[in-house]
Design an enzyme around this catalytic site. Sequence first.
Site, PDB file in Angstrom:
ATOM      1  N   ALA A   1       0.986  -1.232   0.083  1.00 42.93           N
ATOM      2  CA  ALA A   1      -0.076  -0.160   0.001  1.00 42.93           C
ATOM      3  C   ALA A   1       0.839   1.412   0.088  1.00 42.93           C
ATOM      4  O   ALA A   1       2.018   1.199   0.156  1.00 42.93           O
ATOM      5  CB  ALA A   1      -0.921  -0.049   1.142  1.00 42.93           C
ATOM      6  N   PHE A   2       0.266   2.405  -0.341  1.00 42.89           N
ATOM      7  CA  PHE A   2       1.046   3.455  -0.641  1.00 42.89           C
ATOM      8  C   PHE A   2       1.769   4.000   0.712  1.00 42.89           C
ATOM      9  O   PHE A   2       2.712   4.603   0.727  1.00 42.89           O
ATOM     10  CB  PHE A   2       0.249   4.687  -0.988  1.00 42.89           C
ATOM     11  CG  PHE A   2      -0.570   5.531  -0.182  1.00 42.89           C
ATOM     12  CD1 PHE A   2      -2.042   4.648  -0.021  1.00 42.89           C
ATOM     13  CD2 PHE A   2      -0.258   6.473   0.338  1.00 42.89           C
ATOM     14  CE1 PHE A   2      -2.505   5.637   1.106  1.00 42.89           C
ATOM     15  CE2 PHE A   2      -0.856   7.325   1.208  1.00 42.89           C
ATOM     16  CZ  PHE A   2      -2.039   6.968   1.634  1.00 42.89           C
ATOM     17  N   LYS A   3       1.256   3.589   1.923  1.00 40.53           N
ATOM     18  CA  LYS A   3       1.755   4.199   3.082  1.00 40.53           C
ATOM     19  C   LYS A   3       3.270   3.945   3.600  1.00 40.53           C
ATOM     20  O   LYS A   3       3.923   4.269   4.211  1.00 40.53           O
ATOM     21  CB  LYS A   3       0.848   3.863   4.306  1.00 40.53           C
ATOM     22  CG  LYS A   3      -0.727   4.486   4.130  1.00 40.53           C
ATOM     23  CD  LYS A   3      -1.437   4.300   5.299  1.00 40.53           C
ATOM     24  CE  LYS A   3      -2.680   5.175   5.084  1.00 40.53           C
ATOM     25  NZ  LYS A   3      -3.541   4.608   4.362  1.00 40.53           N
ATOM     26  N   ASP A   4       3.744   2.897   2.555  1.00 37.38           N
ATOM     27  CA  ASP A   4       4.983   2.522   2.948  1.00 37.38           C
ATOM     28  C   ASP A   4       6.185   3.792   2.789  1.00 37.38           C
ATOM     29  O   ASP A   4       7.043   3.860   3.435  1.00 37.38           O
ATOM     30  CB  ASP A   4       5.363   1.286   1.646  1.00 37.38           C
ATOM     31  CG  ASP A   4       5.051  -0.108   2.054  1.00 37.38           C
ATOM     32  OD1 ASP A   4       5.052  -0.442   3.305  1.00 37.38           O
ATOM     33  OD2 ASP A   4       4.777  -0.763   1.212  1.00 37.38           O
TER      34      ASP A   4
ATOM     35  N   THR B   1      -1.911   1.628   7.568  1.00 35.96           N
ATOM     36  CA  THR B   1      -0.903   2.221   8.096  1.00 35.96           C
ATOM     37  C   THR B   1      -0.182   1.336   9.135  1.00 35.96           C
ATOM     38  O   THR B   1       1.271   1.350   9.181  1.00 35.96           O
ATOM     39  CB  THR B   1      -1.411   3.420   8.981  1.00 35.96           C
ATOM     40  OG1 THR B   1      -2.010   4.414   8.224  1.00 35.96           O
ATOM     41  CG2 THR B   1      -0.349   4.176   9.770  1.00 35.96           C
TER      42      THR B   1
END
Length: 433
Positions: free
Chosen positions: A105-108, A139
């Site tokens: 996911a983009f939260k990386d 998250t």
Amino acid sequence: MNYYSLNKKAANVDFREATIKGQAPDKGLYFPVTIPRVANDTIKNIHAYSKEELALEIMLPYVGNTITKSDLQKIVSETINFPFPLVSVNKKIYSLELFHGPTLAFKDVGARFMSRCLGYFSTQQKKKITVLVATSGDTGGAVANGFLGVEGVEVIILYPSGKVSPVQELQLTTCGQNIKALEVKGSFDDCQAMVKDAFIDVDLNNHLTLTSANSINVARWLPQQLYYFFAYQQWIKENDTAPIISVPSGNFGNICAGLLAYVSGLPVDHFIAACNVNDAIPEYLRTGNYQSKKSIPTISNAMDVGNPSNFVRILELFQSSYQNISEKISGYTVSDEITKQTIDDVYQKDHYILDPHGAVAYYALEDYLKSNPSKKGMILETAHPVKFPDTVEEIIGKSIEIPESVKPLFQLEKKSVLMEPNFSDLKGWLLAQ
Ligand SMILES: *Cc1c(COP(=O)(O)O)cnc(C)c1O
């Protein structure tokens, strides 16, 4: 660069202190004192930059002299060491795939950047830093993965029991070492409220150096700008006008970082704030009135946020002008039913598998383009569909291939501490650690 509190009652701090504190002592979010301008030449020659060079140039002014340039270069390169491909779905719509990092996911990006900065700063102080974070799904995994094994930093993740997907739960409960998961019998909003109470509790703050790893924290929020620069780098190879960008939004950290990139000089035609039925901000965009709501569970669970933290930052970026905000951003409210229908339609027509969050953004963009037929745009595809197999596989009628990187997770054992949704239980537990 210094940061001020949006509640305007706390002293200004540098990037180091803003990262360690997370939230200002007056409960405000930190915001940069000035917004650096990206050089016109950088935008004009953006194709000539490597993504590492671009990322360093963007982040440097925000970090100032709190990290040496060579250390920042290393931090930034490690943060973005996976691809961010802009994929054409059809003639009108591209997908910026932000799910190629370790937790899909983009939260990386935000979590990797923040963990490395905090690891760097923790070597300069004796006391251990405790990261306390509430997650609606993604998250937790990103923070767990980013901080695993970082010396001097303890991580405590609160997540709503039964409201995250199996892959999400495994990602945040199986790390061990310096990562602990608290399974709260309540909603994401309960988790977030418990975390917020912890940050202002005098006893706790005397015992622990607490910080947040939500997009409240500038070290999580600011590096998310990079997606928009990487997107533009690829976009202008095939397009000669600026893009419409549709962002699936929950706490509004991601889109707010995009707006920051825009204010600092990145060409963007228009932003779409795509929400599920948790639509406090789309409602504000329609009516001019902001009212926080109770969060409602949906199939795009990472966006089940009733009172988005970053709304105040968006106001600040546009000097609180409703007119300017509503000219640049359109809001959409997308039901679960339409989200599912969109996953089905796009799979049938274009053979592209959307996850529920990307599908919300897709529907909103497609609708926007109907009334702006000469334009083209992109969605930010914020998670890999395999994170939501129950929903997606039922709709497309086949199983989604599990990426190699995720397979070992299924062999690991979940470890979590069950907790009632109230602050006093959290406080007791923290003090007993
Ligand atoms: C967190 C998350 C969002 C929402 O991002 P915000 O920055 O909170 O608006 C959207 N999609 C996915 C998959 C997420 O994990």
